[in-house]
Design a protein around this motif. Structure first.
Motif, PDB file in Angstrom:
ATOM      1  N   ARG A   3       0.867  -1.184   0.000  1.00 52.97           N
ATOM      2  CA  ARG A   3       0.000   0.000   0.000  1.00 52.97           C
ATOM      3  C   ARG A   3       0.902   1.232   0.000  1.00 52.97           C
ATOM      4  N   SER A   4       0.518   2.227  -0.771  1.00 48.50           N
ATOM      5  CA  SER A   4       1.341   3.435  -0.828  1.00 48.50           C
ATOM      6  C   SER A   4       0.461   4.663  -1.023  1.00 48.50           C
ATOM      7  N   TRP A   5       0.979   5.789  -0.531  1.00 49.52           N
ATOM      8  CA  TRP A   5       0.271   7.065  -0.633  1.00 49.52           C
ATOM      9  C   TRP A   5       1.305   8.172  -0.828  1.00 49.52           C
ATOM     10  N   ARG A   6       0.889   9.244  -1.465  1.00 46.82           N
ATOM     11  CA  ARG A   6       1.766  10.403  -1.595  1.00 46.82           C
ATOM     12  C   ARG A   6       0.936  11.677  -1.455  1.00 46.82           C
ATOM     13  N   ILE A   7       1.561  12.698  -0.880  1.00 47.35           N
ATOM     14  CA  ILE A   7       0.988  14.041  -0.896  1.00 47.35           C
ATOM     15  C   ILE A   7       2.095  14.989  -1.357  1.00 47.35           C
ATOM     16  N   ASP A   8       1.698  15.992  -2.122  1.00 46.27           N
ATOM     17  CA  ASP A   8       2.646  16.910  -2.734  1.00 46.27           C
ATOM     18  C   ASP A   8       2.258  18.349  -2.421  1.00 46.27           C
ATOM     19  N   GLY A   9       3.276  19.206  -2.393  1.00 48.55           N
ATOM     20  CA  GLY A   9       3.010  20.620  -2.221  1.00 48.55           C
ATOM     21  C   GLY A   9       4.277  21.415  -2.014  1.00 48.55           C
ATOM     22  N   LYS A  10       4.294  22.635  -2.572  1.00 48.41           N
ATOM     23  CA  LYS A  10       5.381  23.592  -2.348  1.00 48.41           C
ATOM     24  C   LYS A  10       6.749  22.968  -2.605  1.00 48.41           C
ATOM     25  N   GLY A  11       6.895  22.284  -3.751  1.00 46.75           N
ATOM     26  CA  GLY A  11       8.193  21.771  -4.148  1.00 46.75           C
ATOM     27  C   GLY A  11       8.670  20.546  -3.413  1.00 46.75           C
ATOM     28  N   GLN A  12       7.752  19.794  -2.792  1.00 45.85           N
ATOM     29  CA  GLN A  12       8.181  18.602  -2.059  1.00 45.85           C
ATOM     30  C   GLN A  12       7.145  17.498  -2.192  1.00 45.85           C
ATOM     31  N   ALA A  27       8.590   6.553   3.214  1.00 42.87           N
ATOM     32  CA  ALA A  27       9.504   5.972   2.226  1.00 42.87           C
ATOM     33  C   ALA A  27      10.295   7.040   1.483  1.00 42.87           C
ATOM     34  N   TYR A  28       9.740   8.247   1.429  1.00 44.79           N
ATOM     35  CA  TYR A  28      10.447   9.352   0.776  1.00 44.79           C
ATOM     36  C   TYR A  28       9.889  10.657   1.312  1.00 44.79           C
ATOM     37  N   TRP A  29      10.792  11.602   1.568  1.00 47.87           N
ATOM     38  CA  TRP A  29      10.391  12.965   1.923  1.00 47.87           C
ATOM     39  C   TRP A  29      11.496  13.895   1.442  1.00 47.87           C
ATOM     40  N   GLY A  30      11.179  14.660   0.398  1.00 53.45           N
ATOM     41  CA  GLY A  30      12.190  15.540  -0.167  1.00 53.45           C
ATOM     42  C   GLY A  30      11.636  16.306  -1.341  1.00 53.45           C
ATOM     43  N   ALA A  31      12.521  16.719  -2.241  1.00 50.15           N
ATOM     44  CA  ALA A  31      12.125  17.511  -3.402  1.00 50.15           C
ATOM     45  C   ALA A  31      11.098  16.762  -4.235  1.00 50.15           C
ATOM     46  N   SER A  32      10.249  17.494  -4.931  1.00 54.99           N
ATOM     47  CA  SER A  32       9.117  16.919  -5.663  1.00 54.99           C
ATOM     48  C   SER A  32       9.544  15.801  -6.604  1.00 54.99           C
ATOM     49  N   LEU A  33       8.785  14.718  -6.568  1.00 52.00           N
ATOM     50  CA  LEU A  33       8.999  13.590  -7.468  1.00 52.00           C
ATOM     51  C   LEU A  33       8.111  13.736  -8.695  1.00 52.00           C
ATOM     52  N   PRO A  34       8.484  13.117  -9.821  1.00 53.54           N
ATOM     53  CA  PRO A  34       7.602  13.123 -10.997  1.00 53.54           C
ATOM     54  C   PRO A  34       6.259  12.481 -10.670  1.00 53.54           C
ATOM     55  N   GLU A  35       5.216  12.982 -11.313  1.00 49.13           N
ATOM     56  CA  GLU A  35       3.883  12.417 -11.073  1.00 49.13           C
ATOM     57  C   GLU A  35       3.837  10.944 -11.466  1.00 49.13           C
ATOM     58  N   SER A  36       4.677  10.556 -12.402  1.00 45.29           N
ATOM     59  CA  SER A  36       4.673   9.174 -12.893  1.00 45.29           C
ATOM     60  C   SER A  36       5.494   8.225 -12.017  1.00 45.29           C
ATOM     61  N   GLU A  37       6.083   8.739 -10.937  1.00 40.89           N
ATOM     62  CA  GLU A  37       6.954   7.898 -10.105  1.00 40.89           C
ATOM     63  C   GLU A  37       6.199   6.669  -9.596  1.00 40.89           C
ATOM     64  N   ASP A  38       6.833   5.506  -9.685  1.00 44.12           N
ATOM     65  CA  ASP A  38       6.250   4.249  -9.206  1.00 44.12           C
ATOM     66  C   ASP A  38       6.473   4.151  -7.698  1.00 44.12           C
ATOM     67  N   LEU A  39       5.415   4.345  -6.912  1.00 41.67           N
ATOM     68  CA  LEU A  39       5.563   4.345  -5.455  1.00 41.67           C
ATOM     69  C   LEU A  39       5.917   2.960  -4.929  1.00 41.67           C
ATOM     70  N   THR A 259       0.314  18.378  17.373  1.00 45.94           N
ATOM     71  CA  THR A 259       0.721  18.379  15.966  1.00 45.94           C
ATOM     72  C   THR A 259       2.233  18.526  15.868  1.00 45.94           C
ATOM     73  N   LEU A 260       2.830  17.674  15.063  1.00 42.56           N
ATOM     74  CA  LEU A 260       4.235  17.809  14.702  1.00 42.56           C
ATOM     75  C   LEU A 260       4.288  18.548  13.371  1.00 42.56           C
ATOM     76  N   PHE A 261       4.956  19.694  13.355  1.00 47.03           N
ATOM     77  CA  PHE A 261       5.112  20.494  12.151  1.00 47.03           C
ATOM     78  C   PHE A 261       6.499  20.213  11.566  1.00 47.03           C
ATOM     79  N   VAL A 262       6.554  19.892  10.284  1.00 45.22           N
ATOM     80  CA  VAL A 262       7.837  19.549   9.671  1.00 45.22           C
ATOM     81  C   VAL A 262       7.998  20.307   8.357  1.00 45.22           C
ATOM     82  N   ALA A 263       9.243  20.654   8.050  1.00 40.30           N
ATOM     83  CA  ALA A 263       9.545  21.420   6.845  1.00 40.30           C
ATOM     84  C   ALA A 263      10.750  20.816   6.150  1.00 40.30           C
ATOM     85  N   PHE A 264      10.722  20.860   4.830  1.00 41.22           N
ATOM     86  CA  PHE A 264      11.861  20.455   4.005  1.00 41.22           C
ATOM     87  C   PHE A 264      12.295  21.642   3.166  1.00 41.22           C
ATOM     88  N   SER A 265      13.605  21.775   2.972  1.00 34.36           N
ATOM     89  CA  SER A 265      14.139  22.862   2.142  1.00 34.36           C
ATOM     90  C   SER A 265      15.310  22.353   1.328  1.00 34.36           C
TER      91      SER A 265
END
Length: 694
Positions: A3-12, A27-39, A259-265
């Motif tokens: 099972r896999s899920w993704r959420i995207d926003g603001k370049g990540q 499984a991944y948290w970083g710069a935006s992945l292609p929409e076609s990425e195989d999760l 709530t845990l607030f997290v940011a990537f840059s």
């Protein structure tokens, strides 16, 4: 089954995935992945090899690592049943809901009678991810530790930055190398604390303020937090945040993390900092008067302390208004028989000895000078020498033989009757007087940490905000002892530190900008001789340091010379002229080549203008200033830059630099790649450089 899920926003992109219906991992948290990425392929790429001295499979580093899976590190949930026996849940997927920018995951252990829910949401405007978890139980259990959803620590990261501090010395950065084992915090003070701001930054290898990857975390809870940053024997890393251990002392059937607030840059620490600044300003804080400019404060504490005299206060108010103040705050000492800090907390009625005609004559005088009126409370505390404590000794939190703090005790905010009494007492003042601001103080730690105390305080604040939506509340706890996104959901400003030492504040507010925006961060011009350090600073340094945040004064204006008053009026006027864009500007910490210089750049929301504050915190090792490189400018644009305070150049600054006589026009690329050499200056001074895109 994967099972896999993704959420995207603001370049990540955030990807969660699991096998066999077990709890997922990040499984991944970083710069935006292609929409076609195989999760599924991303999840498969997480597989680790097995070698000697290991289990035959690697237990998952899931969003709530399970001891039942023989996880080799700290589990995300530690609980006991009603008989005190450990409960080791093994959760299985029962449902999920993907709704736009949000994701909810539901898991259950039927044998243990436990349901676990994790929520994730990425804000499309600020890029901040919010993560939280709840636990529901068929029978009461005791929770010792319950982590918000757990994130992996990055591998190309050699150190972590968390925060220590003290009274008048908040937001001290602690840099610790990653190594096998645990870096842990367990805040037992019962409040956020000067000592334990609930934040963590993980800079990528070679990351700076302006370049490189970084991840940042903040736990939005005011009652004391636990943090675990752990490197497992197999090399994996995990980051956990939750309420401080054992602070949810009673058995229950429902538990919830904050709530845990997290940011990537991928643009350095400033990328995380500006995400937090924007999120706090636009998504966490609800302004009492959103269409009103942030007013210049005057607080009378360091002018009078407990010596309240209406006639003298009226004179002080006149002088404060003449200097540019727009709000007058009456601090401690107006109530009960409060002549020092040993008495009267809890007796929230006006002292007739000091105010024979009540507060109205002073308030009317303040309003007539064009200022609004604010007032100080410390509602969660009580003095033993008070009418309230004598009438209700059972309302005091903790044992009778506890060590008092600042000569005072703590009220049990978990009690509904305590909260009702405080609401009535505070409401009586707010209803009967023209008050638009409350400085809400909290001057001692709790006798024992208890999450119920924090929830009770939240409930009182929520009720007061509902009843008096036009009243702004400031969170003060001996300065910066309670600054977090939990309290900021109920307040509109923080008092960053009790230190009005401009040199100390230069560093404190610079480091606090990793999370806090200008709009909610109070900074006041202190007295000529600082009351907490004994140091003496020039009025120009004091004024410009305060102008870096929400500006105010906290001194006796009667001590000012004509020259000092003129400087203060001028800098205050500058702040008023610029505040409309400054309150929405990003605060960018600059990488100074000279460690003696603490510099930051406030960049307007549209990028068309900026101001740089370059404070000289010590004597430089070299003779002349090194060029200061700016950040986030448009490379091919031309900017006109000039010193706002060029008249402050001392006699020993003898060169014929253009900046000392007029503006320069330079490209954004030059300003970012080479930087600008400022004039020579003494320590404990500051240069203010304004820029405009032309």
């Amino acid at each position: 089954m994967i099972r896999s899920w993704r959420i995207d926003g603001k370049g990540q992109t955030l990807v969660l995935a699991s096998a066999e219906d077990r709890l997922p991992c990040v499984a991944y948290w970083g710069a935006s992945l292609p929409e076609s990425e195989d999760l599924g392929a991303i999840f498969a790429a997480q597989d680790l090899d097995v070698t000697g001295g290991m289990l035959d499979a690697n237990p998952e580093l899931s969003i709530c690592p399970e001891a039942a899976r023989s996880f080799p590190g700290q589990p995300g949930l530690v609980l006991r049943d009603g008989a005190g026996a450990p409960v080791l849940p093994s959760f299985r997927h029962v449902g999920d809901d993907k709704d736009g920018d949000g994701l909810t995951l539901d898991y259950r252990d039927d044998t243990a009678g436990l349901a676990y829910r994790a929520r994730f949401h990425i804000n499309p405007a600020t890029g901040l991810i919010e993560a939280s978890a709840t636990l529901e139980c068929d029978a009461p259990v005791r929770v010792e530790w319950f982590a918000a959803p757990v994130f992996p620590g990055p591998q190309l990261c050699d150190e972590m930055i968390d925060f220590s501090g003290r009274w008048c010395g908040e937001f001290q950065l602690e840099r610790t190398p990653w190594r096998a084992g645990i870096r842990a915090r367990d805040n037992r003070t019962g409040r956020t604390g000067h000592e334990h701001f609930p934040g963590l930054i993980l800079p990528g290898r070679s990351a700076t303020n302006t370049a490189g990857e970084a991840h940042a975390f903040h736990y939005g809870w005011s009652g004391g937090h636990g943090m675990i940053a752990e490197e497992l024997p197999d090399g994996r890393r995990q980051v956990q945040f939750g309420h401080a251990r054992d602070t949810q002392s009673l058995p229950g059937t429902r538990f919830e993390t904050a709530t845990l607030f997290v940011a990537f840059s991928d643009a350095g620490l400033n990328g995380c900092a500006t995400a937090f600044q924007r999120h706090v300003r636009d998504r966490i804080v609800t302004p009492a008067r959103p269409d009103t400019p942030r007013p210049v404060h005057y607080n009378c504490w360091e002018a009078i302390y407990f010596d309240h005299d209406v006639d003298e206060l009226k004179k002080i108010a006149e002088q404060a208004a003449d200097l540019g103040a727009e709000r007058f705050v009456l601090d401690d000492g107006w109530f009960g028989r409060r002549d020092d800090d040993t008495t009267s907390l809890g007796d929230w009625t006006v002292d007739p000895r000091k105010y024979p005609d009540g507060l109205t004559p002073l308030i009317d005088h303040v309003l007539a000078r064009g200022m609004s009126f604010g007032i100080w409370f410390e509602p969660e505390m009580v003095s033993r020498d008070s009418d309230l404590c004598r009438a209700h000794p059972d309302w005091v939190l903790g044992a009778d033989n506890q060590i008092p703090g600042r000569q005072q005790m703590v009220l049990d905010m978990a009690r509904e009757d305590v909260r009702a009494h405080l609401f009535d007492a505070i409401s009586a003042i707010l209803s009967n007087h023209a008050v638009d601001y409350v400085k809400w103080d909290h001057n001692r730690v709790l006798p024992t940490p208890d999450a119920a105390q924090t929830l009770g305080t939240y409930a009182l604040l929520d009720r007061l905000r509902d009843a008096f939506p036009q009243v702004e509340i400031e969170s003060c706890a001996s300065g910066g002892g309670r600054i977090d996104l939990g309290i900021l959901q109920r307040t509109g400003r923080v008092w960053l530190s009790d230190s009005n030492d401009a040199l100390e504040r230069l560093r404190i507010q610079h480091d606090a900008a990793l999370f806090l925006p200008l709009a909610i961060t109070g900074s006041h011009v202190g007295p000529r001789t600082c009351h907490t350090s004994g140091r003496v600073f020039d009025i120009r340094f004091r004024a410009w340091v305060a102008a870096q945040r929400h500006m105010g004064f906290e001194m006796d204006p009667r001590e000012l010379t004509d020259h000092e008053a003129e400087v203060l009026r001028r800098v205050t006027g500058w702040w008023k002229d610029n505040r409309d864009w400054l309150v929405r500007a990003d605060i960018l910490r600059l990488d100074s080549a000279d460690p003696a210089v603490i510099a930051e750049q406030h960049l307007a929301e549209d990028g068309a203008r900026f101001v740089v504050f370059a404070g000289k915190a010590a004597t430089s090792d070299q003779i002349l200033p090194r060029p200061l490189r700016l950040d986030r400018l448009q490379s091919d644009a031309i900017y006109r830059v000039e010193l706002a305070n060029r008249a402050d150049a001392p006699r020993l600054s003898r060169g014929d630099q253009v900046l000392k006589s007029g503006p320069l026009e330079l490209s954004g690329r030059f300003l970012m790649q080479h930087g600008l050499a400022l004039p020579w200056s003494f320590p404990d001074t500051i240069w203010v450089m304004e820029g405009q895109r032309i």
